[in-house]
Design a protein around this motif. Structure first.
Motif, PDB file in Angstrom:
ATOM      1  N   MET A   1     -16.658   3.556  -0.521  1.00  0.00           N
ATOM      2  CA  MET A   1     -15.594   2.641  -0.193  1.00  0.00           C
ATOM      3  C   MET A   1     -14.467   2.813  -1.199  1.00  0.00           C
ATOM      4  N   GLY A   2     -13.265   2.487  -0.752  1.00  0.00           N
ATOM      5  CA  GLY A   2     -12.103   2.653  -1.609  1.00  0.00           C
ATOM      6  C   GLY A   2     -11.259   1.399  -1.662  1.00  0.00           C
ATOM      7  N   SER A   3     -10.054   1.576  -2.135  1.00  0.00           N
ATOM      8  CA  SER A   3      -9.081   0.490  -2.195  1.00  0.00           C
ATOM      9  C   SER A   3      -7.932   0.815  -1.261  1.00  0.00           C
ATOM     10  N   LEU A   4      -7.524  -0.170  -0.497  1.00  0.00           N
ATOM     11  CA  LEU A   4      -6.430  -0.010   0.459  1.00  0.00           C
ATOM     12  C   LEU A   4      -5.371  -1.066   0.205  1.00  0.00           C
ATOM     13  N   PRO A   5      -4.091  -0.731   0.411  1.00  0.00           N
ATOM     14  CA  PRO A   5      -3.042  -1.750   0.275  1.00  0.00           C
ATOM     15  C   PRO A   5      -3.108  -2.742   1.437  1.00  0.00           C
ATOM     16  N   VAL A   6      -2.697  -3.968   1.186  1.00  0.00           N
ATOM     17  CA  VAL A   6      -2.710  -5.006   2.213  1.00  0.00           C
ATOM     18  C   VAL A   6      -1.821  -4.625   3.405  1.00  0.00           C
ATOM     19  N   ALA A   7      -0.769  -3.843   3.155  1.00  0.00           N
ATOM     20  CA  ALA A   7       0.104  -3.326   4.211  1.00  0.00           C
ATOM     21  C   ALA A   7       0.775  -2.064   3.686  1.00  0.00           C
ATOM     22  N   GLU A   8       0.999  -1.125   4.561  1.00  0.00           N
ATOM     23  CA  GLU A   8       1.687   0.111   4.180  1.00  0.00           C
ATOM     24  C   GLU A   8       3.173  -0.177   3.948  1.00  0.00           C
ATOM     25  N   GLY A   9       3.752   0.532   2.993  1.00  0.00           N
ATOM     26  CA  GLY A   9       5.187   0.449   2.776  1.00  0.00           C
ATOM     27  C   GLY A   9       5.665  -0.693   1.902  1.00  0.00           C
ATOM     28  N   LEU A  10       4.742  -1.475   1.330  1.00  0.00           N
ATOM     29  CA  LEU A  10       5.150  -2.577   0.444  1.00  0.00           C
ATOM     30  C   LEU A  10       5.226  -2.142  -1.015  1.00  0.00           C
ATOM     31  N   PHE A  11       4.263  -1.311  -1.429  1.00  0.00           N
ATOM     32  CA  PHE A  11       4.228  -0.848  -2.812  1.00  0.00           C
ATOM     33  C   PHE A  11       3.576   0.522  -2.865  1.00  0.00           C
ATOM     34  N   THR A  12       3.885   1.251  -3.933  1.00  0.00           N
ATOM     35  CA  THR A  12       3.301   2.582  -4.096  1.00  0.00           C
ATOM     36  C   THR A  12       1.826   2.409  -4.444  1.00  0.00           C
ATOM     37  N   TRP A  13       0.971   3.149  -3.715  1.00  0.00           N
ATOM     38  CA  TRP A  13      -0.475   3.035  -3.922  1.00  0.00           C
ATOM     39  C   TRP A  13      -1.158   4.272  -3.406  1.00  0.00           C
ATOM     40  N   PRO A  14      -2.124   4.826  -4.104  1.00  0.00           N
ATOM     41  CA  PRO A  14      -2.539   4.431  -5.454  1.00  0.00           C
ATOM     42  C   PRO A  14      -1.512   4.897  -6.474  1.00  0.00           C
ATOM     43  N   SER A  15      -1.441   4.186  -7.606  1.00  0.00           N
ATOM     44  CA  SER A  15      -0.464   4.510  -8.636  1.00  0.00           C
ATOM     45  C   SER A  15      -0.845   3.855  -9.949  1.00  0.00           C
ATOM     46  N   ASP A  16      -0.685   4.598 -11.035  1.00  0.00           N
ATOM     47  CA  ASP A  16      -0.867   4.023 -12.370  1.00  0.00           C
ATOM     48  C   ASP A  16       0.367   3.222 -12.778  1.00  0.00           C
ATOM     49  N   ASP A  17       1.470   3.440 -12.070  1.00  0.00           N
ATOM     50  CA  ASP A  17       2.731   2.755 -12.340  1.00  0.00           C
ATOM     51  C   ASP A  17       3.271   2.225 -11.011  1.00  0.00           C
ATOM     52  N   PRO A  18       2.590   1.227 -10.418  1.00  0.00           N
ATOM     53  CA  PRO A  18       2.983   0.773  -9.074  1.00  0.00           C
ATOM     54  C   PRO A  18       4.380   0.170  -9.059  1.00  0.00           C
ATOM     55  N   ARG A  19       5.063   0.370  -7.943  1.00  0.00           N
ATOM     56  CA  ARG A  19       6.410  -0.167  -7.746  1.00  0.00           C
ATOM     57  C   ARG A  19       6.500  -0.736  -6.340  1.00  0.00           C
ATOM     58  N   LEU A  20       7.250  -1.810  -6.189  1.00  0.00           N
ATOM     59  CA  LEU A  20       7.542  -2.335  -4.867  1.00  0.00           C
ATOM     60  C   LEU A  20       8.546  -1.409  -4.199  1.00  0.00           C
ATOM     61  N   ILE A  21       8.424  -1.262  -2.877  1.00  0.00           N
ATOM     62  CA  ILE A  21       9.311  -0.391  -2.112  1.00  0.00           C
ATOM     63  C   ILE A  21      10.316  -1.265  -1.374  1.00  0.00           C
ATOM     64  N   GLY A  22      11.545  -1.206  -1.819  1.00  0.00           N
ATOM     65  CA  GLY A  22      12.616  -1.964  -1.188  1.00  0.00           C
ATOM     66  C   GLY A  22      13.571  -1.041  -0.477  1.00  0.00           C
TER      67      GLY A  22
ATOM     68  N   PRO B   1      -5.578 -23.452   1.422  1.00  0.00           N
ATOM     69  CA  PRO B   1      -5.690 -22.084   1.951  1.00  0.00           C
ATOM     70  C   PRO B   1      -4.607 -21.785   2.987  1.00  0.00           C
ATOM     71  N   PRO B   2      -3.967 -20.619   2.881  1.00  0.00           N
ATOM     72  CA  PRO B   2      -3.011 -20.216   3.921  1.00  0.00           C
ATOM     73  C   PRO B   2      -3.743 -19.780   5.177  1.00  0.00           C
ATOM     74  N   LYS B   3      -3.023 -19.757   6.277  1.00  0.00           N
ATOM     75  CA  LYS B   3      -3.603 -19.314   7.546  1.00  0.00           C
ATOM     76  C   LYS B   3      -3.719 -17.792   7.559  1.00  0.00           C
ATOM     77  N   ALA B   4      -4.581 -17.280   8.436  1.00  0.00           N
ATOM     78  CA  ALA B   4      -4.733 -15.835   8.630  1.00  0.00           C
ATOM     79  C   ALA B   4      -3.399 -15.269   9.108  1.00  0.00           C
ATOM     80  N   PRO B   5      -2.995 -14.098   8.748  1.00  0.00           N
ATOM     81  CA  PRO B   5      -3.725 -13.089   7.993  1.00  0.00           C
ATOM     82  C   PRO B   5      -3.496 -13.178   6.486  1.00  0.00           C
ATOM     83  N   TYR B   6      -2.934 -14.272   5.995  1.00  0.00           N
ATOM     84  CA  TYR B   6      -2.577 -14.392   4.586  1.00  0.00           C
ATOM     85  C   TYR B   6      -3.688 -14.972   3.728  1.00  0.00           C
ATOM     86  N   ALA B   7      -4.746 -15.445   4.355  1.00  0.00           N
ATOM     87  CA  ALA B   7      -5.866 -16.008   3.607  1.00  0.00           C
ATOM     88  C   ALA B   7      -6.567 -14.905   2.825  1.00  0.00           C
TER      89      ALA B   7
END
Length: 139
Positions: free
Chosen positions: A1-22, A67-73
């Motif tokens: 198993m690995g790590s996945l971002p909550v959504a594509e295109g929000l931040f650089t991943w995987p990265s040792d120096d993550p940045r938000l993508i604006g 608690p927030p509603k899905a899908p933000y929970a």
């Protein structure tokens, strides 16, 4: 198993120096997060991807006590968490989870830095990660 971002295109991943993508509008220089297909200021569709600064001052904050509603929970059981706006390079306010939930340990104007944090586990057993901001610790 690995790590996945909550959504594509929000931040650089995987990265040792993550940045938000604006995005930055080529016509009027408006910066947005997340990147949009057109500029909210002038409606131009000439928007370039821009990696945003990793930190900035906390503009305002609150604590999410329910608690927030899905899908933000996130994971169960629910624990309260900080939510705030962080100003990046004086150009864009980013709404984000905060790693700190104690209001006594947060202050408007405090320097914050981007981190990637666990969010939940998906049905395949992968760790889903998201971005958050944490207070910069001095010394």
């Amino acid at each position: 198993m690995g790590s996945l971002p909550v959504a594509e295109g929000l931040f650089t991943w995987p990265s040792d120096d993550p940045r938000l993508i604006g995005g930055r509008c080529r016509s009027c220089d408006t910066v947005t997060f997340p990147k949009q297909g057109s500029c909210p200021r002038c409606a131009s569709t000439e928007v370039d991807e821009r990696l945003l600064d990793r930190g900035g001052p906390l503009w305002t904050f609150t604590v999410q006590g329910f608690p927030p509603k899905a899908p933000y929970a996130g994971p169960e059981p629910f624990t309260p968490y900080g939510v705030g706006y962080v100003e990046l390079a004086g150009q864009v306010l980013v709404e984000s989870r905060l790693t700190e939930s104690d209001p006594a340990r947060l202050a408007i104007g405090a320097e914050m830095e981007l981190v990637i944090v666990p969010f939940r586990r998906d049905d395949a057993g992968n760790d889903v990660v998201t971005f958050a901001f944490r207070p910069v610790r001095r010394g």
